[in-house]
Design an enzyme around this catalytic site. Structure first.
Site, short mmCIF file in Angstrom:
data_model
loop_
_atom_site.label_atom_id
_atom_site.label_comp_id
_atom_site.label_asym_id
_atom_site.label_seq_id
_atom_site.Cartn_x
_atom_site.Cartn_y
_atom_site.Cartn_z
N VAL A 1 0.82 -1.22 0.00
CA VAL A 1 0.00 0.00 0.00
C VAL A 1 0.85 1.27 0.00
O VAL A 1 0.32 2.37 -0.08
CB VAL A 1 -0.98 0.04 1.20
CG1 VAL A 1 -2.07 -0.99 1.05
CG2 VAL A 1 -0.26 -0.13 2.53
N GLY A 2 2.13 1.11 0.12
CA GLY A 2 2.97 2.32 0.12
C GLY A 2 4.42 1.97 -0.06
O GLY A 2 4.85 0.83 0.16
N LYS A 3 5.17 2.98 -0.53
CA LYS A 3 6.62 2.77 -0.68
C LYS A 3 7.31 4.05 -0.28
O LYS A 3 6.98 5.12 -0.79
CB LYS A 3 6.94 2.41 -2.13
CG LYS A 3 8.41 2.09 -2.34
CD LYS A 3 8.63 1.39 -3.67
CE LYS A 3 10.10 1.31 -4.03
NZ LYS A 3 10.97 0.79 -2.98
N GLY A 4 8.22 3.94 0.65
CA GLY A 4 8.97 5.12 1.09
C GLY A 4 10.42 5.01 0.65
O GLY A 4 10.78 4.14 -0.14
N ARG A 5 11.22 5.93 1.21
CA ARG A 5 12.65 5.97 0.87
C ARG A 5 13.36 4.70 1.33
O ARG A 5 14.24 4.19 0.68
CB ARG A 5 13.23 7.15 1.64
CG ARG A 5 14.34 7.85 0.96
CD ARG A 5 14.81 8.94 1.85
NE ARG A 5 13.70 9.74 2.41
CZ ARG A 5 13.77 11.05 2.59
NH1 ARG A 5 14.85 11.69 2.25
NH2 ARG A 5 12.77 11.71 3.12
N PHE A 6 12.94 4.18 2.49
CA PHE A 6 13.70 3.08 3.10
C PHE A 6 12.95 1.76 3.11
O PHE A 6 13.55 0.72 3.36
CB PHE A 6 14.03 3.41 4.56
CG PHE A 6 14.66 4.76 4.74
CD1 PHE A 6 15.90 5.03 4.21
CD2 PHE A 6 14.01 5.76 5.45
CE1 PHE A 6 16.48 6.27 4.38
CE2 PHE A 6 14.58 7.00 5.63
CZ PHE A 6 15.82 7.27 5.08
N ALA A 7 11.64 1.80 2.93
CA ALA A 7 10.87 0.58 3.17
C ALA A 7 9.59 0.55 2.35
O ALA A 7 9.19 1.57 1.77
CB ALA A 7 10.51 0.51 4.65
N GLU A 8 8.98 -0.63 2.32
CA GLU A 8 7.68 -0.77 1.65
C GLU A 8 6.63 -1.08 2.70
O GLU A 8 6.93 -1.77 3.68
CB GLU A 8 7.74 -1.93 0.66
CG GLU A 8 8.56 -1.59 -0.56
CD GLU A 8 8.88 -2.81 -1.43
OE1 GLU A 8 8.62 -3.94 -0.98
OE2 GLU A 8 9.39 -2.59 -2.53
N ASP B 1 10.43 15.08 8.74
CA ASP B 1 10.03 14.77 7.36
C ASP B 1 8.50 14.85 7.25
O ASP B 1 7.87 13.99 6.65
CB ASP B 1 10.55 13.39 6.95
CG ASP B 1 10.56 13.21 5.44
OD1 ASP B 1 10.48 14.23 4.71
OD2 ASP B 1 10.65 12.05 4.98
N1 ADE Z 1 0.57 3.59 4.26
C1 ADE Z 1 1.63 3.72 5.06
N2 ADE Z 1 1.33 3.30 6.30
C2 ADE Z 1 0.03 2.90 6.28
C3 ADE Z 1 -0.85 2.41 7.27
N3 ADE Z 1 -0.45 2.23 8.50
N4 ADE Z 1 -2.11 2.15 6.92
C4 ADE Z 1 -2.49 2.35 5.66
N5 ADE Z 1 -1.71 2.80 4.69
C5 ADE Z 1 -0.46 3.08 5.00
#
Ligand code: ADE
Length: 620
Positions: A283-290, A415
């Site tokens: 559901v997400g992708k950051g600089r360091f982790a997914e 950040d």
């Molecule tokens: N994206 C990053 N963290 C999340 C979370 N805890 N719940 C839903 N989407 C996210």
């Protein structure tokens, strides 16, 4: 230190030499030329995997092509990965490994090693060691891996099973040294000096001193614990001390009203047993982790398997430090707050090929604020909920007090941006992604603060961060940079509020600069041209929005000292919501609202909201 390689085609190289007392050289090099008579073969790798080279096999050398990839060096990786799949195999430790370097530490409380090299120890039996030396020409600190079965400077280590590095003065072959050893990854990065109650003295004296010091301390501790207990009961503060899986389950099952992801813990799972989690979609992708949506299994019933939805942030092995920083921030129980992402536990997961680091938190179906604002226009009431909760989250993060009045270490997020804020079911916000956050511990020295560097996302960086001119003498400066970023997020929310009139498509702040602006472009815009996101005059037609805009402008002031605090912003939102309720009630009872625009100018309060300027004047 990191630097750009001067010539294109150059790659990052690390050379580890044991022959001269363990040294690591890190530099850029053109792989078309030999180095120490060796032609590099591995320079296309993404990480630096040591291979033994040289005529006599005496040099460990590695090269790689990712930015700063030679910061962590890997020894003998293929066999390590194969073996680590074997349960019971002792993994090699990650230790700070800078050998001798200058230290500003003056042996009081705790100090950072300031060593930027993390190495995987050569042998699984090795542990992490730090040696601090007081010298007339300047104190030094040595950091390295060592096998405790062998003496070091004539000293046999006794404390290597400790989790942290606690300095003791010992007599070595070359005189007295302060030395400590420990067995957790990178535990020799922070060294702890003994308190005045356990000084470096003869044993008999030490015992009597310990008795004198410890007895009052014990009595004091019992009093404090009892007071704390009563205080907790009186405050009815739900605590999140989670230590085993059944407790985690009990806590998660406690329903957070309609939010399916109700976790109530800000503590670490010290249980070595891993939670039964099945990763679902990313559901997400950051600089360091997914980040993944995941199922935390909770047994089965006649209706089928029961599970709780959680979010799992998966850090690859290389991002161990970001995971550790975020885990350390989350593990402060006092951080627990409805506008801070609920943390469940942190885990180290071993798979046959690599090791991963997980952070398990509440899951929020609506996702991050940036995505939410791209998909939704919000009403004035919703803007108040979003903005007020954001300010309360930041105020709690920055505060040195819990809501019950207890002590808390203030934290700077560093950040803040709309993609690091999650939207909960009731449209309140919670802050997430603490990978770059900094605990503003009063014991941090200016050097330690300076070493924490220019971090964050260029688009949201305050002018003083862009210029690397933060006032390190005052921890408030770090909070002021967060307030600037928060102002940009409040602007993003306002730009999508239907109370402003014509609502445009979502655009990030400074969208005209670039898609991913760098620090230099942001400097041109924010410092040279003193630009800020546009606030059209038409937004002032709504008195509530007008007040929010005034707050936003006071938060993104060029002068950090002139900015409002997050607490002040939170209070303003509360006033706005109260005035809104009042004006709704008075309009239904045909009463006249009490706050006038001129009153507002005199005080720090806000004008009656929820009304257009026309309606407001009409009612007067
Ligand atoms: N994206 C990053 N963290 C999340 C979370 N805890 N719940 C839903 N989407 C996210």
């Amino acid at each position: 230190m990191a630097s750009y390689c001067g010539n294109s085609g150059e790659v990052c190289v690390s050379v580890w030499e044991k022959s001269e007392g363990n040294t690591i050289d890190t530099f850029c090099h053109n792989p078309e030329n030999p180095i120490h008579g060796i032609m590099l073969k591995d320079y296309n790798n993404s990480r630096c995997e040591m291979g033994r080279e040289g005529r006599n096999g005496e040099i460990d050398i590695c090269s790689c092509s990712e930015d700063e990839c030679n910061d962590i060096v890997y020894f003998n990786t293929p066999s390590l990965s194969k073996l680590s799949a074997n349960t019971g195999f002792k993994l090699r430790k990650l230790c700070k490994f800078c050998d001798e370097q200058p230290s500003t530490c003056n042996s009081t409380s705790s100090c950072l090693s300031n060593c930027s090299i993390t190495a995987i120890c050569e042998d699984p039996s090795e542990i992490c060691v730090s040696i601090w030396r007081e010298k007339s020409e300047g104190n030094t600190i040595d950091t390295f891996c060592h096998n405790p079965e062998n003496p070091i400077h004539g000293i046999m280590l006794k404390d290597y099973n400790n989790s942290r590095c606690e300095m003791r003065r010992r007599e070595g072959t070359n005189g007295e040294v302060d030395i400590c050893s420990c067995s957790e990854d990178e535990c020799n990065d922070i060294v702890y000096f003994t308190t005045p109650c356990s000084p470096r003295v003869e044993t008999s004296l030490a015992v009597s001193l310990a008795v004198v010091c410890l007895v009052p301390l014990l009595v004091f501790a019992v009093v404090i614990v009892s007071l704390f207990y009563f205080y907790q009961v009186c405050c009815q503060h739900k605590k999140g001390g989670v230590h085993d899986r059944s407790e985690i389950r009990a806590i998660i099952t406690e329903d957070d009203r309609s939010d399916s992801s109700s976790t109530h813990a800000n503590s670490l799972n010290h249980n070595t047993e891993l939670l039964p989690i099945e990763l679902d979609m990313q559901v997400g992708k950051g600089r360091f982790a997914e980040v993944y949506k995941a199922k935390l299994k909770q047994g089965s019933s006649a209706a089928g398997e029961q599970f709780q939805t959680v979010a799992v942030k998966v850090f690859p092995y290389e991002e161990h430090l970001s995971w550790k920083n975020e885990k350390d921030i989350f593990s402060d129980a006092e951080l627990r707050h409805e506008n801070i992402l609920h943390f469940l536990t942190a885990e180290e997961r071993k798979s046959p090929v690599s090791k991963q680091y997980w952070l398990i938190t509440a899951y929020h179906e609506q996702g991050n604020l940036q995505d939410y604002l791209s998909r939704h226009v919000v009403s004035w009431a919703e803007l108040c909920v979003l903005g007020g909760s954001l300010a309360r989250g930041v105020a709690h993060l920055h505060s040195d007090r819990t809501p019950c009045g207890g002590q808390k270490v203030p934290i700077a997020h560093r950040d803040l941006k709309s993609s690091n804020i999650l939207v909960k079911h009731d449209l309140s916000c919670c802050l997430c992604d603490f990978g770059l956050s900094l605990r503003l511990d009063s014991s941090l020295s200016v050097d330690e603060l300076a070493n924490s560097g220019q971090v964050g996302t260029a688009r949201y960086m305050a002018p003083e961060v862009l210029e690397s001119r933060i006032n390190l003498e005052n921890i408030e400066s770090f909070k002021q940079t967060d307030v600037y970023s928060m102002a940009l997020v409040l602007w993003e929310m306002t730009s999508r509020c239907d109370a402003i009139g014509d609502v445009k498509e979502y655009e990030p702040p400074f969208h005209k600069v670039q898609e991913h602006p760098c620090v230099e472009s942001m400097k041109d815009s924010v410092i040279r041209d003193r630009e800020r996101p546009d606030i059209p005059n038409s937004w002032a037609n709504h008195l509530g929005v007008q007040s929010v805009c005034k707050t936003i402008e006071e938060c993104w002031d060029h002068d950090p000292e002139a900015r409002l605090t997050a607490l002040c912003v939170a209070e303003r939102f509360i006033q706005l919501e109260q005035l809104d309720k009042l004006s709704q009630r008075s309009s239904s009872q045909e009463k006249i609202p009490q706050t006038s625009v001129s009153d507002e100018k005199k005080s720090t309060t806000v004008p009656s909201a929820g009304l257009t300027e026309k309606q407001h004047h009409h009612q007067h």
